[in-house]
Motif scaffolding. Sequence first.
Motif, mmCIF file in Angstrom:
data_model
loop_
_atom_site.group_PDB
_atom_site.id
_atom_site.type_symbol
_atom_site.label_atom_id
_atom_site.label_comp_id
_atom_site.label_asym_id
_atom_site.label_seq_id
_atom_site.Cartn_x
_atom_site.Cartn_y
_atom_site.Cartn_z
ATOM 1 N N SER A 1 0.843 -1.201 0.000
ATOM 2 C CA SER A 1 0.000 0.000 0.000
ATOM 3 C C SER A 1 0.873 1.243 0.000
ATOM 4 C CB SER A 1 -0.933 0.009 1.213
ATOM 5 O OG SER A 1 -1.871 -1.031 1.122
ATOM 6 N N VAL A 2 1.899 1.253 0.846
ATOM 7 C CA VAL A 2 2.810 2.401 0.880
ATOM 8 C C VAL A 2 3.485 2.574 -0.484
ATOM 9 C CG1 VAL A 2 4.927 3.336 1.911
ATOM 10 C CG2 VAL A 2 3.177 2.287 3.373
ATOM 11 N N LEU A 3 3.970 1.478 -1.066
ATOM 12 C CA LEU A 3 4.572 1.582 -2.401
ATOM 13 C C LEU A 3 3.556 2.115 -3.412
ATOM 14 C CD1 LEU A 3 6.763 -1.631 -2.804
ATOM 15 C CD2 LEU A 3 7.515 0.716 -2.394
ATOM 16 N N GLY A 4 2.332 1.628 -3.344
ATOM 17 C CA GLY A 4 1.292 2.106 -4.253
ATOM 18 C C GLY A 4 1.035 3.594 -4.096
ATOM 19 N N TYR A 5 1.020 4.069 -2.847
ATOM 20 C CA TYR A 5 0.821 5.512 -2.624
ATOM 21 C C TYR A 5 1.941 6.316 -3.284
ATOM 22 C CZ TYR A 5 -2.211 3.902 1.239
ATOM 23 O OH TYR A 5 -3.159 3.287 2.008
ATOM 24 N N ILE A 6 3.167 5.850 -3.128
ATOM 25 C CA ILE A 6 4.313 6.537 -3.741
ATOM 26 C C ILE A 6 4.202 6.493 -5.263
ATOM 27 C CG2 ILE A 6 6.821 6.392 -4.115
ATOM 28 C CD1 ILE A 6 6.983 5.425 -1.116
ATOM 29 N N LEU A 7 3.967 5.313 -5.789
ATOM 30 C CA LEU A 7 3.894 5.133 -7.244
ATOM 31 C C LEU A 7 2.803 5.991 -7.877
ATOM 32 C CD1 LEU A 7 4.252 1.271 -7.176
ATOM 33 C CD2 LEU A 7 5.878 2.842 -8.275
ATOM 34 N N MET A 8 1.642 5.997 -7.263
ATOM 35 C CA MET A 8 0.508 6.717 -7.850
ATOM 36 C C MET A 8 0.607 8.218 -7.614
ATOM 37 S SD MET A 8 -2.608 3.945 -7.515
ATOM 38 C CE MET A 8 -2.603 3.890 -5.743
ATOM 39 N N THR A 9 1.184 8.634 -6.501
ATOM 40 C CA THR A 9 1.370 10.061 -6.252
ATOM 41 C C THR A 9 2.315 10.669 -7.276
ATOM 42 O OG1 THR A 9 0.919 9.874 -3.889
ATOM 43 C CG2 THR A 9 2.239 11.769 -4.591
ATOM 44 N N PHE A 10 3.413 9.955 -7.553
ATOM 45 C CA PHE A 10 4.434 10.500 -8.441
ATOM 46 C C PHE A 10 4.349 9.967 -9.869
ATOM 47 C CE2 PHE A 10 6.447 10.968 -4.189
ATOM 48 C CZ PHE A 10 6.422 12.352 -4.162
ATOM 49 N N ASN A 11 3.276 9.239 -10.198
ATOM 50 C CA ASN A 11 3.121 8.686 -11.552
ATOM 51 C C ASN A 11 4.401 8.001 -12.021
ATOM 52 O OD1 ASN A 11 0.416 9.548 -11.982
ATOM 53 N ND2 ASN A 11 1.186 11.616 -12.306
ATOM 54 N N THR A 12 4.946 7.165 -11.156
ATOM 55 C CA THR A 12 6.185 6.460 -11.487
ATOM 56 C C THR A 12 5.947 5.567 -12.698
ATOM 57 O OG1 THR A 12 6.846 6.504 -9.169
ATOM 58 C CG2 THR A 12 7.962 4.899 -10.583
ATOM 59 N N PRO A 13 6.786 5.698 -13.715
ATOM 60 C CA PRO A 13 6.582 4.889 -14.926
ATOM 61 C C PRO A 13 6.914 3.419 -14.692
ATOM 62 C CG PRO A 13 8.574 6.213 -15.137
ATOM 63 C CD PRO A 13 7.920 6.619 -13.852
ATOM 64 N N ILE A 14 6.111 2.569 -15.303
ATOM 65 C CA ILE A 14 6.373 1.132 -15.265
ATOM 66 C C ILE A 14 7.685 0.885 -15.996
ATOM 67 C CG2 ILE A 14 5.517 -1.124 -16.017
ATOM 68 C CD1 ILE A 14 2.671 0.106 -15.776
ATOM 69 N N ASP A 15 8.507 0.022 -15.446
ATOM 70 C CA ASP A 15 9.809 -0.278 -16.041
ATOM 71 C C ASP A 15 9.624 -0.872 -17.441
ATOM 72 O OD1 ASP A 15 12.005 -0.051 -13.668
ATOM 73 O OD2 ASP A 15 10.036 -0.622 -12.898
ATOM 74 N N GLU A 16 10.514 -0.457 -18.351
ATOM 75 C CA GLU A 16 10.385 -0.815 -19.773
ATOM 76 C C GLU A 16 10.284 -2.312 -20.012
ATOM 77 O OE1 GLU A 16 9.855 1.022 -22.548
ATOM 78 O OE2 GLU A 16 9.676 2.734 -21.197
ATOM 79 N N HIS A 17 11.063 -3.117 -19.293
ATOM 80 C CA HIS A 17 11.008 -4.557 -19.533
ATOM 81 C C HIS A 17 9.630 -5.123 -19.200
ATOM 82 C CE1 HIS A 17 12.057 -4.655 -15.200
ATOM 83 N NE2 HIS A 17 11.551 -5.870 -15.200
ATOM 84 N N VAL A 18 8.942 -4.542 -18.236
ATOM 85 C CA VAL A 18 7.592 -4.991 -17.883
ATOM 86 C C VAL A 18 6.578 -4.472 -18.903
ATOM 87 C CG1 VAL A 18 5.796 -4.928 -16.106
ATOM 88 C CG2 VAL A 18 8.190 -5.223 -15.445
ATOM 89 N N VAL A 19 6.750 -3.234 -19.348
ATOM 90 C CA VAL A 19 5.886 -2.702 -20.409
ATOM 91 C C VAL A 19 5.990 -3.588 -21.645
ATOM 92 C CG1 VAL A 19 5.526 -0.762 -22.002
ATOM 93 C CG2 VAL A 19 5.957 -0.306 -19.577
ATOM 94 N N ASP A 20 7.213 -3.953 -22.012
ATOM 95 C CA ASP A 20 7.423 -4.817 -23.176
ATOM 96 C C ASP A 20 6.756 -6.178 -22.990
ATOM 97 O OD1 ASP A 20 8.910 -2.770 -24.326
ATOM 98 O OD2 ASP A 20 10.848 -3.705 -23.873
ATOM 99 N N GLU A 21 6.910 -6.768 -21.808
ATOM 100 C CA GLU A 21 6.292 -8.070 -21.540
ATOM 101 C C GLU A 21 4.774 -7.984 -21.629
ATOM 102 O OE1 GLU A 21 5.529 -11.263 -17.954
ATOM 103 O OE2 GLU A 21 7.321 -9.988 -17.808
ATOM 104 N N MET A 22 4.198 -6.951 -21.043
ATOM 105 C CA MET A 22 2.740 -6.808 -21.061
ATOM 106 C C MET A 22 2.224 -6.562 -22.487
ATOM 107 S SD MET A 22 1.633 -7.349 -18.005
ATOM 108 C CE MET A 22 2.994 -8.469 -17.758
ATOM 109 N N ALA A 23 3.032 -5.885 -23.316
ATOM 110 C CA ALA A 23 2.641 -5.658 -24.707
ATOM 111 C C ALA A 23 2.659 -6.985 -25.481
ATOM 112 C CB ALA A 23 3.565 -4.637 -25.368
ATOM 113 N N LYS A 24 3.643 -7.817 -25.198
ATOM 114 C CA LYS A 24 3.768 -9.109 -25.892
ATOM 115 C C LYS A 24 2.795 -10.145 -25.357
ATOM 116 C CE LYS A 24 8.626 -8.431 -26.945
ATOM 117 N NZ LYS A 24 9.979 -8.625 -26.431
ATOM 118 N N ARG A 25 2.537 -10.078 -24.047
ATOM 119 C CA ARG A 25 1.665 -11.065 -23.400
ATOM 120 C C ARG A 25 0.673 -10.354 -22.485
ATOM 121 N NH1 ARG A 25 4.539 -15.379 -20.067
ATOM 122 N NH2 ARG A 25 2.424 -16.151 -19.954
#
Length: 182
Positions: free
Chosen positions: A156-180
């Motif tokens: 939850s704490v990580l989520g608050y940080i991530l969503m507050t600062f719009n932290t970008p998803i790491d490229e390798h995960v973006v690529d994986e989600m695009a492929k699968r």
Amino acid sequence: MNISKTESSCPPMSDEEWPVEIAEMKAGFAGSLNVYRTMAHHPALLKAWGPLRQHIVKDSALGPVRSELVILRAAHRMGSSYEWAHHVSRARALGISDTRIRDMGGTPVGEDGLIARAVDALFDNARLSSEIEQALSSSMGTQAVLDLIATVGFYSVLGYILMTFNTPIDEHVVDEMAKRPI
């Protein structure tokens, strides 16, 4: 959940910007993901975060599969695209099926359903009912119940940080989600 790129008001630190007081952390977990590169803006917090992260991520009494299921449900409840995408990737690496992963965003059954009800209870009521706590204790043990609660709090704490600062998803995960996609 949307995993598109966003503009961050506190972007992940580059290697060149990395704080000298936590230089030793860059080669480990802290330098490998955008969430921790964002937290590097507060070196003392990131340094303090490390030992709890070790327990929650590596040494939890839940074990790796149950931990991922807890994290997926927490990510779903928070609406944290970053955590959802990253933990879909981690769950797949553990051999968890896409169907089971998808179910954590819906109404899973069996032990997965118990885990989902527990995470939901923490989000909705800030506590586990005695019924849920007893069912979890019988199935997993008291230490796992404590680790489930701690995992929900940690992510939850990580989520608050991530969503507050719009932290970008790491490229390798973006690529994986695009492929699968899930």
